[in-house]
Design an enzyme around this catalytic site. Sequence first.
Site, PDB file in Angstrom:
ATOM      1  N   ALA A  73       0.943  -1.185  -0.063  1.00  0.00           N
ATOM      2  CA  ALA A  73      -0.041  -0.054   0.026  1.00  0.00           C
ATOM      3  C   ALA A  73       0.908   1.359  -0.070  1.00  0.00           C
ATOM      4  O   ALA A  73       2.178   1.201  -0.088  1.00  0.00           O
ATOM      5  CB  ALA A  73      -0.779   0.002   1.177  1.00  0.00           C
ATOM      6  N   ASN A  74       0.393   2.246  -0.203  1.00  0.00           N
ATOM      7  CA  ASN A  74       1.043   3.464   0.153  1.00  0.00           C
ATOM      8  C   ASN A  74       0.453   4.616   1.052  1.00  0.00           C
ATOM      9  O   ASN A  74      -0.744   4.472   1.747  1.00  0.00           O
ATOM     10  CB  ASN A  74       1.288   4.346  -0.916  1.00  0.00           C
ATOM     11  CG  ASN A  74       0.240   4.812  -1.759  1.00  0.00           C
ATOM     12  OD1 ASN A  74      -0.640   5.592  -1.356  1.00  0.00           O
ATOM     13  ND2 ASN A  74      -0.279   4.148  -2.932  1.00  0.00           N
TER      14      ASN A  74
END
Length: 401
Positions: A210-211
């Site tokens: 994810a970010n």
Amino acid sequence: MSASPLAGKRIVLGVTGGIAAYKAIEVSRRLVDAGAHVVPIMTDAAQHFVGATTLSALASEPVQTELWNNPTTPIPHTEVGQGADLIIVAPATAKSIAAYRMGYSHDLLQNTLIATRAPVIVCPAMHTEMWEHPSVVDNIATLRARGVHIVEPETGRLAGGDVGAGRLASPETIVAAAERLLGPSDLAGVKVVVSAGGTREPIDAVRVIANRSSGKQGYAIAAEAAARGAQVTLVSTVGLPTPADVQVVAVETAAEMQSAMETAAGDHDVIVMAAAVADFRPSNAASGKIKKHDGVPEITLEPTPDILAALGGSKRAGQVLVGFAAETADLISNAQGKLERKRLDLIVANDVSAPGVGFAHDTNAVTMLRPDAKPVEIDLATKRDVARAVIDAVVDIRSAR
Ligand code: PMT
């Protein structure tokens, strides 16, 4: 950068006696934050639910309650309404709606409502049985026919634990209605799709790559476009509150986002990619949970599709394509490269290593680049202010065509 359409406007906030009166405090705070001058009026009943001191502290001047012996002015029954740019009644009880319909000017708020030529927003809040009663339905229909703007109540928890239609609309929705009313409608009839949030690419059944994108910048752009009359689709990976008059399409991965954006691109006039799309994903996500006792796994990555570049390649005549560039070095040259390679009309470059800029902050600072215009810099500002500047640029691009 243009200011909020509420900046400098004199907005009378009328609060009547319902349990939702506490939400009027937040409405007032948001209006003041947007630069409005909030003149608060409370009915006698409203003061049973929240204290005038609280609202006075968060509005632009002390609460007015009195038709007689009003310390603020000798002629409150006309002066307040005559000086208003907008009147919002939130919450509006069944009784106050009935009085307004009849022009029954028994208190300061009702006098103000009939002594104004300003637009009026009424935000009803009451129990479901009351909201659906023929007398209330009829009163609301009459007010609507007279041009009064009704912000419909939501369905949800009501006082006493009941659940149903009648809960006051959220402060965000009420303020958005005010912005729509006082702001420009320069995107009326235009279809806008915005992507927001970071994609999540599965490693196995429970883990993802994810970010740090919160979706705040994309949501602010969707809210601003809707406030200016656009029909807005928001392709989102996050669960932030849905902005007023925006349709959300929930997605998780880059592939899901690509499919949703390509579908929308078929009939939307403006495309804004504010999402942080993963550039790589695990090439073979495990269907179950990878067990720790099997040792540290080796994860092979493959590139994800570049959604924006594909949209640039299939851009329809007249369609406006906006990208973002999240950079930590060489902001302008990197963003310029993306503008050209992805065939964009506008790129919004943010240096996400700078304090208060980019991922998860409530603020952002950007430089906007276009193929045919000088760069425009927006110093650190709220994400809504940045959204306003982006939509200003979109309107400018459309009007130059
Ligand atoms: O969500 P917030 O917490 O509010 O933070 C806002 C933000 C930092 C996410 C936002 O301001 C921002 O910069 N969004 C773009 C992030 C990004 O992915 O930038 P990029 O430079 O890697 O990509 C350039 C453009 O191509 C972007 O419009 C991106 O959406 C798009 N892209 C990137 C990769 C990919 N596979 N497909 C794409 O469409």
